[in-house]
Motif scaffolding. Sequence first.
Motif, PDB file in Angstrom:
ATOM      1  N   TYR A   1     -54.245 -26.468 -28.760  1.00 15.39           N
ATOM      2  CA  TYR A   1     -54.501 -25.684 -27.546  1.00 15.39           C
ATOM      3  C   TYR A   1     -53.916 -24.284 -27.690  1.00 15.39           C
ATOM      4  O   TYR A   1     -52.909 -24.089 -28.372  1.00 15.39           O
ATOM      5  CB  TYR A   1     -53.829 -26.347 -26.333  1.00 15.39           C
ATOM      6  CG  TYR A   1     -54.029 -27.836 -26.232  1.00 15.39           C
ATOM      7  CD1 TYR A   1     -53.140 -28.711 -26.860  1.00 15.39           C
ATOM      8  CD2 TYR A   1     -55.087 -28.382 -25.512  1.00 15.39           C
ATOM      9  CE1 TYR A   1     -53.315 -30.087 -26.781  1.00 15.39           C
ATOM     10  CE2 TYR A   1     -55.267 -29.750 -25.429  1.00 15.39           C
ATOM     11  CZ  TYR A   1     -54.372 -30.596 -26.068  1.00 15.39           C
ATOM     12  OH  TYR A   1     -54.550 -31.957 -25.987  1.00 15.39           O
TER      13      TYR A   1
ATOM     14  N   TYR B   1     -52.595 -21.347 -24.949  1.00 19.08           N
ATOM     15  CA  TYR B   1     -52.286 -21.002 -23.572  1.00 19.08           C
ATOM     16  C   TYR B   1     -51.777 -19.570 -23.535  1.00 19.08           C
ATOM     17  O   TYR B   1     -51.191 -19.079 -24.499  1.00 19.08           O
ATOM     18  CB  TYR B   1     -51.183 -21.900 -23.004  1.00 19.08           C
ATOM     19  CG  TYR B   1     -51.572 -23.339 -22.798  1.00 19.08           C
ATOM     20  CD1 TYR B   1     -51.426 -24.273 -23.818  1.00 19.08           C
ATOM     21  CD2 TYR B   1     -52.055 -23.778 -21.568  1.00 19.08           C
ATOM     22  CE1 TYR B   1     -51.770 -25.607 -23.622  1.00 19.08           C
ATOM     23  CE2 TYR B   1     -52.398 -25.111 -21.366  1.00 19.08           C
ATOM     24  CZ  TYR B   1     -52.258 -26.011 -22.398  1.00 19.08           C
ATOM     25  OH  TYR B   1     -52.590 -27.331 -22.197  1.00 19.08           O
TER      26      TYR B   1
ATOM     27  N   LEU C   1     -48.720 -21.468 -17.142  1.00 15.49           N
ATOM     28  CA  LEU C   1     -49.523 -21.280 -18.349  1.00 15.49           C
ATOM     29  C   LEU C   1     -50.972 -21.608 -18.046  1.00 15.49           C
ATOM     30  O   LEU C   1     -51.266 -22.573 -17.339  1.00 15.49           O
ATOM     31  CB  LEU C   1     -49.026 -22.189 -19.487  1.00 15.49           C
ATOM     32  CG  LEU C   1     -47.841 -21.691 -20.301  1.00 15.49           C
ATOM     33  CD1 LEU C   1     -46.550 -21.778 -19.516  1.00 15.49           C
ATOM     34  CD2 LEU C   1     -47.735 -22.484 -21.601  1.00 15.49           C
ATOM     35  N   LYS C   2     -51.865 -20.803 -18.586  1.00 18.86           N
ATOM     36  CA  LYS C   2     -53.298 -21.019 -18.399  1.00 18.86           C
ATOM     37  C   LYS C   2     -53.936 -21.319 -19.753  1.00 18.86           C
ATOM     38  O   LYS C   2     -53.647 -20.651 -20.746  1.00 18.86           O
ATOM     39  CB  LYS C   2     -53.968 -19.771 -17.801  1.00 18.86           C
ATOM     40  CG  LYS C   2     -53.395 -19.333 -16.462  1.00 18.86           C
ATOM     41  CD  LYS C   2     -53.734 -20.277 -15.345  1.00 18.86           C
ATOM     42  CE  LYS C   2     -53.279 -19.731 -13.997  1.00 18.86           C
ATOM     43  NZ  LYS C   2     -53.518 -20.717 -12.908  1.00 18.86           N
ATOM     44  N   LEU C   3     -54.849 -22.299 -19.771  1.00 15.62           N
ATOM     45  CA  LEU C   3     -55.489 -22.703 -21.012  1.00 15.62           C
ATOM     46  C   LEU C   3     -56.611 -21.748 -21.382  1.00 15.62           C
ATOM     47  O   LEU C   3     -57.505 -21.476 -20.565  1.00 15.62           O
ATOM     48  CB  LEU C   3     -56.039 -24.126 -20.852  1.00 15.62           C
ATOM     49  CG  LEU C   3     -56.707 -24.735 -22.076  1.00 15.62           C
ATOM     50  CD1 LEU C   3     -55.686 -24.937 -23.197  1.00 15.62           C
ATOM     51  CD2 LEU C   3     -57.365 -26.054 -21.711  1.00 15.62           C
TER      52      LEU C   3
END
Lengths: 113, 114
Positions: free
Chosen positions: A33, A35, A43-45
């Motif tokens: 992933y 982020y 945190l945003k993906l």
Amino acid sequence: NAGVTQTPKFRILKIGQSMTLQCAQDMNHNYMYWYRQDPGMGLKLIYYSVGAGITDKGEVPNGYNVSRSTTEDFPLRLELAAPSQTSVYFCASSYSSSLTGAFFGQGTRLTVV
Amino acid sequence: AQSVTQLDSHVSVSEGTPVLLRCNYSSSYSPSLFWYVQHPNKGLQLLLKYTSAATLVKGINGFEAEFKKSETSFHLTKPSAHMSDAAEYFCVVSTTDSWGKLQFGAGTQVVVTP
């Protein structure tokens, strides 16, 4: 145990420049992933991958691209850097789909000026 | 869909007193829940996780959390704060249908005073 390794740790880019953030893991994890972390936002993906050759968009993919040619590596590409991409970027990997949590790298602090 | 709400953006405690960080979650499926800690200019470290076994989960450094399905909560506690607990804490949810993608809360900044 290296775990998840990110390079570089810091970078300053000018608007319109391109760069690749590198991420490598040595735990044979299938899931990886990217982020981004902005102050007060958690945190945003950005993108994720469930195995070599398979990637998909996360919550905030615009302005980024990824590839996953091997299990170990998951680079993140910024094609035309913009000030809105100033952030701290974290790469993570996990063994199973949800039960184990994820291991995080130390982060890349990117500033676009 | 899944989401996480951390009810306090900042918590200030005195050294030696209890710490409580509150987290509510929303999930369409049975969730896995995690608490991560981030010390200044560092990466994220997993403190503890709930994955449908015991509802009271013990983690590292004396932290524990209790999963309460009826309240959709997963609050983090520690009986006695230490100066080294000063950090940012994230409550995180994941589900089996989400390919391990983690949904983060906005974080709680913990300040520990002597």
